[in-house]
Scaffold this motif. Structure first.
Motif, PDB file in Angstrom:
ATOM      1  N   CYS A  73       0.827  -1.216   0.000  1.00  0.00           N
ATOM      2  CA  CYS A  73       0.000   0.000   0.000  1.00  0.00           C
ATOM      3  C   CYS A  73       0.860   1.265   0.000  1.00  0.00           C
ATOM      4  CB  CYS A  73      -0.930   0.001   1.208  1.00  0.00           C
ATOM      5  SG  CYS A  73      -2.333  -1.127   1.058  1.00  0.00           S
ATOM      6  N   ALA A  74       2.024   1.208   0.647  1.00  0.00           N
ATOM      7  CA  ALA A  74       2.926   2.360   0.641  1.00  0.00           C
ATOM      8  C   ALA A  74       3.436   2.622  -0.770  1.00  0.00           C
ATOM      9  CB  ALA A  74       4.095   2.122   1.599  1.00  0.00           C
ATOM     10  N   GLY A  75       3.680   1.534  -1.517  1.00  0.00           N
ATOM     11  CA  GLY A  75       4.100   1.689  -2.902  1.00  0.00           C
ATOM     12  C   GLY A  75       2.997   2.278  -3.766  1.00  0.00           C
ATOM     13  N   ILE A  76       1.760   1.854  -3.533  1.00  0.00           N
ATOM     14  CA  ILE A  76       0.625   2.403  -4.287  1.00  0.00           C
ATOM     15  C   ILE A  76       0.460   3.889  -3.992  1.00  0.00           C
ATOM     16  CG2 ILE A  76      -1.876   2.309  -4.570  1.00  0.00           C
ATOM     17  CD1 ILE A  76      -1.685  -0.704  -4.037  1.00  0.00           C
ATOM     18  N   LEU A  77       0.631   4.273  -2.719  1.00  0.00           N
ATOM     19  CA  LEU A  77       0.587   5.691  -2.364  1.00  0.00           C
ATOM     20  C   LEU A  77       1.641   6.471  -3.137  1.00  0.00           C
ATOM     21  CD1 LEU A  77      -0.216   8.154  -0.628  1.00  0.00           C
ATOM     22  CD2 LEU A  77       1.389   7.321   1.121  1.00  0.00           C
ATOM     23  N   GLY A  78       2.860   5.918  -3.202  1.00  0.00           N
ATOM     24  CA  GLY A  78       3.920   6.580  -3.951  1.00  0.00           C
ATOM     25  C   GLY A  78       3.621   6.676  -5.428  1.00  0.00           C
ATOM     26  N   LEU A  79       3.018   5.623  -5.989  1.00  0.00           N
ATOM     27  CA  LEU A  79       2.665   5.631  -7.402  1.00  0.00           C
ATOM     28  C   LEU A  79       1.641   6.720  -7.700  1.00  0.00           C
ATOM     29  CD1 LEU A  79       2.908   4.212 -10.177  1.00  0.00           C
ATOM     30  CD2 LEU A  79       1.012   2.743  -9.473  1.00  0.00           C
ATOM     31  N   LEU A  80       0.637   6.847  -6.844  1.00  0.00           N
ATOM     32  CA  LEU A  80      -0.382   7.889  -7.019  1.00  0.00           C
ATOM     33  C   LEU A  80       0.225   9.279  -6.855  1.00  0.00           C
ATOM     34  CD1 LEU A  80      -3.357   6.261  -5.051  1.00  0.00           C
ATOM     35  CD2 LEU A  80      -3.103   6.467  -7.542  1.00  0.00           C
ATOM     36  N   ASP A  81       1.182   9.390  -5.929  1.00  0.00           N
ATOM     37  CA  ASP A  81       1.839  10.688  -5.728  1.00  0.00           C
ATOM     38  C   ASP A  81       2.681  11.062  -6.942  1.00  0.00           C
ATOM     39  OD1 ASP A  81       2.428  12.979  -4.184  1.00  0.00           O
ATOM     40  OD2 ASP A  81       4.342  12.103  -3.588  1.00  0.00           O
ATOM     41  N   ASP A  82       3.337  10.067  -7.562  1.00  0.00           N
ATOM     42  CA  ASP A  82       4.097  10.328  -8.783  1.00  0.00           C
ATOM     43  C   ASP A  82       3.196  10.838  -9.896  1.00  0.00           C
ATOM     44  OD1 ASP A  82       6.711   9.693  -7.978  1.00  0.00           O
ATOM     45  OD2 ASP A  82       6.388   7.556  -8.294  1.00  0.00           O
ATOM     46  N   ARG A  83       1.988  10.331  -9.937  1.00  0.00           N
ATOM     47  CA  ARG A  83       1.069  10.693 -11.030  1.00  0.00           C
ATOM     48  C   ARG A  83       0.315  11.998 -10.748  1.00  0.00           C
ATOM     49  NH1 ARG A  83      -1.553  12.644 -14.095  1.00  0.00           N
ATOM     50  NH2 ARG A  83      -2.832  11.818 -15.805  1.00  0.00           N
ATOM     51  N   PHE A  84      -0.131  12.190  -9.500  1.00  0.00           N
ATOM     52  CA  PHE A  84      -1.021  13.320  -9.217  1.00  0.00           C
ATOM     53  C   PHE A  84      -0.396  14.387  -8.304  1.00  0.00           C
ATOM     54  CE2 PHE A  84      -3.804   9.614  -9.961  1.00  0.00           C
ATOM     55  CZ  PHE A  84      -4.474  10.076 -11.087  1.00  0.00           C
ATOM     56  N   THR A  85       0.722  14.094  -7.647  1.00  0.00           N
ATOM     57  CA  THR A  85       1.436  15.022  -6.764  1.00  0.00           C
ATOM     58  C   THR A  85       0.542  15.528  -5.630  1.00  0.00           C
ATOM     59  OG1 THR A  85       2.718  15.757  -8.691  1.00  0.00           O
ATOM     60  CG2 THR A  85       2.925  17.043  -6.664  1.00  0.00           C
ATOM     61  N   PHE A  86       0.487  14.748  -4.542  1.00  0.00           N
ATOM     62  CA  PHE A  86      -0.282  15.116  -3.363  1.00  0.00           C
ATOM     63  C   PHE A  86       0.413  16.233  -2.598  1.00  0.00           C
ATOM     64  CE2 PHE A  86      -1.608  10.406  -3.251  1.00  0.00           C
ATOM     65  CZ  PHE A  86      -2.615  10.636  -4.179  1.00  0.00           C
ATOM     66  N   SER A  87      -0.329  16.905  -1.741  1.00  0.00           N
ATOM     67  CA  SER A  87       0.270  17.882  -0.840  1.00  0.00           C
ATOM     68  C   SER A  87       1.092  17.147   0.218  1.00  0.00           C
ATOM     69  CB  SER A  87      -0.812  18.714  -0.157  1.00  0.00           C
ATOM     70  OG  SER A  87      -1.581  17.917   0.735  1.00  0.00           O
ATOM     71  N   SER A  88       2.065  17.835   0.786  1.00  0.00           N
ATOM     72  CA  SER A  88       2.912  17.224   1.814  1.00  0.00           C
ATOM     73  C   SER A  88       2.091  16.784   3.013  1.00  0.00           C
ATOM     74  CB  SER A  88       3.987  18.222   2.265  1.00  0.00           C
ATOM     75  OG  SER A  88       4.804  18.605   1.186  1.00  0.00           O
ATOM     76  N   GLN A  89       1.090  17.592   3.377  1.00  0.00           N
ATOM     77  CA  GLN A  89       0.265  17.272   4.537  1.00  0.00           C
ATOM     78  C   GLN A  89      -0.565  16.009   4.311  1.00  0.00           C
ATOM     79  OE1 GLN A  89       0.528  20.164   3.027  1.00  0.00           O
ATOM     80  NE2 GLN A  89       0.946  21.796   4.516  1.00  0.00           N
ATOM     81  N   LEU A  90      -1.172  15.886   3.131  1.00  0.00           N
ATOM     82  CA  LEU A  90      -1.983  14.700   2.831  1.00  0.00           C
ATOM     83  C   LEU A  90      -1.114  13.456   2.774  1.00  0.00           C
ATOM     84  CD1 LEU A  90      -4.611  13.310   2.029  1.00  0.00           C
ATOM     85  CD2 LEU A  90      -4.155  13.965  -0.357  1.00  0.00           C
ATOM     86  N   ARG A  91       0.041  13.568   2.132  1.00  0.00           N
ATOM     87  CA  ARG A  91       0.951  12.429   2.028  1.00  0.00           C
ATOM     88  C   ARG A  91       1.401  11.968   3.410  1.00  0.00           C
ATOM     89  NH1 ARG A  91       4.160  14.484  -1.514  1.00  0.00           N
ATOM     90  NH2 ARG A  91       5.718  15.271  -0.046  1.00  0.00           N
ATOM     91  N   LEU A  92       1.739  12.925   4.291  1.00  0.00           N
ATOM     92  CA  LEU A  92       2.179  12.585   5.638  1.00  0.00           C
ATOM     93  C   LEU A  92       1.051  11.926   6.430  1.00  0.00           C
ATOM     94  CD1 LEU A  92       4.350  12.710   7.846  1.00  0.00           C
ATOM     95  CD2 LEU A  92       3.514  15.005   8.414  1.00  0.00           C
ATOM     96  N   PHE A  93      -0.167  12.431   6.280  1.00  0.00           N
ATOM     97  CA  PHE A  93      -1.315  11.864   6.992  1.00  0.00           C
ATOM     98  C   PHE A  93      -1.534  10.401   6.596  1.00  0.00           C
ATOM     99  CE2 PHE A  93      -5.903  10.884   7.001  1.00  0.00           C
ATOM    100  CZ  PHE A  93      -6.151  11.002   8.363  1.00  0.00           C
ATOM    101  N   ILE A  94      -1.490  10.121   5.309  1.00  0.00           N
ATOM    102  CA  ILE A  94      -1.702   8.745   4.844  1.00  0.00           C
ATOM    103  C   ILE A  94      -0.559   7.847   5.310  1.00  0.00           C
ATOM    104  CG2 ILE A  94      -1.986   7.255   2.823  1.00  0.00           C
ATOM    105  CD1 ILE A  94      -3.170   9.654   1.350  1.00  0.00           C
ATOM    106  N   GLN A  95       0.657   8.369   5.323  1.00  0.00           N
ATOM    107  CA  GLN A  95       1.801   7.587   5.798  1.00  0.00           C
ATOM    108  C   GLN A  95       1.637   7.209   7.269  1.00  0.00           C
ATOM    109  OE1 GLN A  95       5.016  10.264   4.936  1.00  0.00           O
ATOM    110  NE2 GLN A  95       5.269   9.549   2.831  1.00  0.00           N
ATOM    111  N   ILE A  96       1.150   8.143   8.073  1.00  0.00           N
ATOM    112  CA  ILE A  96       0.931   7.862   9.493  1.00  0.00           C
ATOM    113  C   ILE A  96      -0.129   6.778   9.662  1.00  0.00           C
ATOM    114  CG2 ILE A  96       0.062   8.819  11.664  1.00  0.00           C
ATOM    115  CD1 ILE A  96       1.354  11.485  10.865  1.00  0.00           C
ATOM    116  N   ILE A  97      -1.197   6.853   8.883  1.00  0.00           N
ATOM    117  CA  ILE A  97      -2.251   5.831   8.950  1.00  0.00           C
ATOM    118  C   ILE A  97      -1.690   4.460   8.582  1.00  0.00           C
ATOM    119  CG2 ILE A  97      -4.445   5.059   7.976  1.00  0.00           C
ATOM    120  CD1 ILE A  97      -4.662   7.450   9.867  1.00  0.00           C
ATOM    121  N   LEU A  98      -0.912   4.405   7.512  1.00  0.00           N
ATOM    122  CA  LEU A  98      -0.307   3.137   7.102  1.00  0.00           C
ATOM    123  C   LEU A  98       0.641   2.613   8.174  1.00  0.00           C
ATOM    124  CD1 LEU A  98       0.499   3.733   3.312  1.00  0.00           C
ATOM    125  CD2 LEU A  98      -1.235   2.206   4.286  1.00  0.00           C
ATOM    126  N   SER A  99       1.378   3.512   8.811  1.00  0.00           N
ATOM    127  CA  SER A  99       2.299   3.109   9.883  1.00  0.00           C
ATOM    128  C   SER A  99       1.534   2.523  11.060  1.00  0.00           C
ATOM    129  CB  SER A  99       3.135   4.310  10.346  1.00  0.00           C
ATOM    130  OG  SER A  99       3.934   4.815   9.295  1.00  0.00           O
TER     131      SER A  99
END
Length: 325
Positions: A73-99
């Motif tokens: 799932c962390a890889g999928i998050l990165g793939l989506l970020d490569d394609r759509f470029t999430f905000s730093s805050q949203l990316r960090l929030f999802i990373q914390i949830i995955l953690s």
């Protein structure tokens, strides 16, 4: 194990080739800006092959499907970020949830104050490692070479010392996945790893460390397998915080970036130097682990002091060029 390695190399190499050729058609392009260490538009997302190899081998041959799914799932998050470029805050929030999900799944300790403190530490550690690996993926080869070395050392420890064959096999897949990616990124970059690779590898490394860390001795040994990434990221964050900079804003203040951009060292030399030093530190860490905590803390303290000293000396060298490499 040989089958896992060959399949991982193959899938990673094929995907890297495809992204390098057709990345512009699916909007996977990294356009240079003032904070970049490259000067021409280059496809990104080549790390999708490492992710694919991990998921395929994990589901077909490794029985721990839960860890494979969570890490994937962390890889999928990165793939989506490569394609759509999430905000730093949203990316960090999802990373914390995955953690949190990963630590909850891994932890089998009963509720207690000490357990809660450790739980919070693991969340910070996992999220931090995910971002540190991502921060350090800024020049050709550094993330791939370090992944090859770091996960190779992790596989050795898991197989021969911890007797955890699942983590060993998964680490082998990631190490050889980096090997399959490297010909397309090092010494010259035809494709970048992207967040799908760097965030994924950082998250995977952290999860494996949490899973294997049955004692402080083990934890200290394992984090040394990614020591240069931790050291460079943490010291740079501290320096930027001290200077009042926005820590969520992109930059190129890391030591490896300074060596390439300001001191004009070729990317391949800096990346090779980081990988070689990381290999040496990893071997020394394995030796210290066999001798006990006192030597481990001594070695860690020496490494910390040495890196801070080198960081200050190198950053004190006068710029010789401002051009991109």
């Amino acid at each position: 194990m040989l089958l896992y390695a060959l399949l991982s190399i193959f899938l990673s190499a094929v995907c890297s080739f495809v992204i390098s050729k057709y990345g512009n058609m699916i909007a996977f392009m990294d356009n240079p800006n003032e904070r970049s260490s490259h000067s021409t538009p280059t496809p990104r997302g080549g790390g999708v092959g490492i992710l694919l190899a991990f998921v395929v081998v994990g589901f077909l041959f490794i029985q721990n499907h839960a860890i494979v799914s969570i890490v994937g799932c962390a890889g999928i998050l990165g793939l989506l970020d490569d394609r759509f470029t999430f905000s730093s805050q949203l990316r960090l929030f999802i990373q914390i949830i995955l953690s949190i999900v990963a630590i909850v799944f891994i932890s089998d300790s009963p509720p207690a104050v000490a357990t809660i403190i450790l739980f919070l530490f693991w969340i910070v550690f996992t999220t931090g490692t995910t971002n540190f690996y991502n921060f350090m993926d800024g020049i050709n080869g550094v993330a791939g070479l370090t992944g090859l070395v770091g996960f190779g050392l992790l596989a050795f420890f898991a197989f021969f010392i911890a007797n955890n064959k699942e983590i060993a096999f998964m680490s082998i897949v990631l190490s050889t996945g980096c090997l399959g990616f490297l010909p397309f990124n090092f010494p010259q970059a035809k494709v970048f790893m992207g967040d799908v690779g760097s965030m994924f590898l950082g998250f995977a490394f952290a999860v494996f460390v949490v899973k294997l860390s049955t004692s402080l001795n083990v934890f200290l040994c394992l984090i040394m397998f990614l020591y240069l990434f931790y050291a460079d990221a943490i010291v740079t964050i501290y320096c930027r915080w001290r200077n009042g900079e926005n820590l969520l804003q992109s930059h190129r203040r890391h030591l490896y970036q300074y060596l390439c951009n300001e001191l004009a060292m070729p990317h391949w030399k800096v990346s090779s130097l980081y990988a070689l030093i990381q290999l040496i530190l990893g071997v020394l860490s394995l030796f210290a682990y066999s001798k006990g905590l006192i030597l481990q803390f001594t070695v860690l303290g020496i490494f910390i002091i040495a890196f801070i000293g080198i960081y200050r000396v190198v950053k004190g060298i006068k710029k010789v060029t401002g051009r991109l490499t």
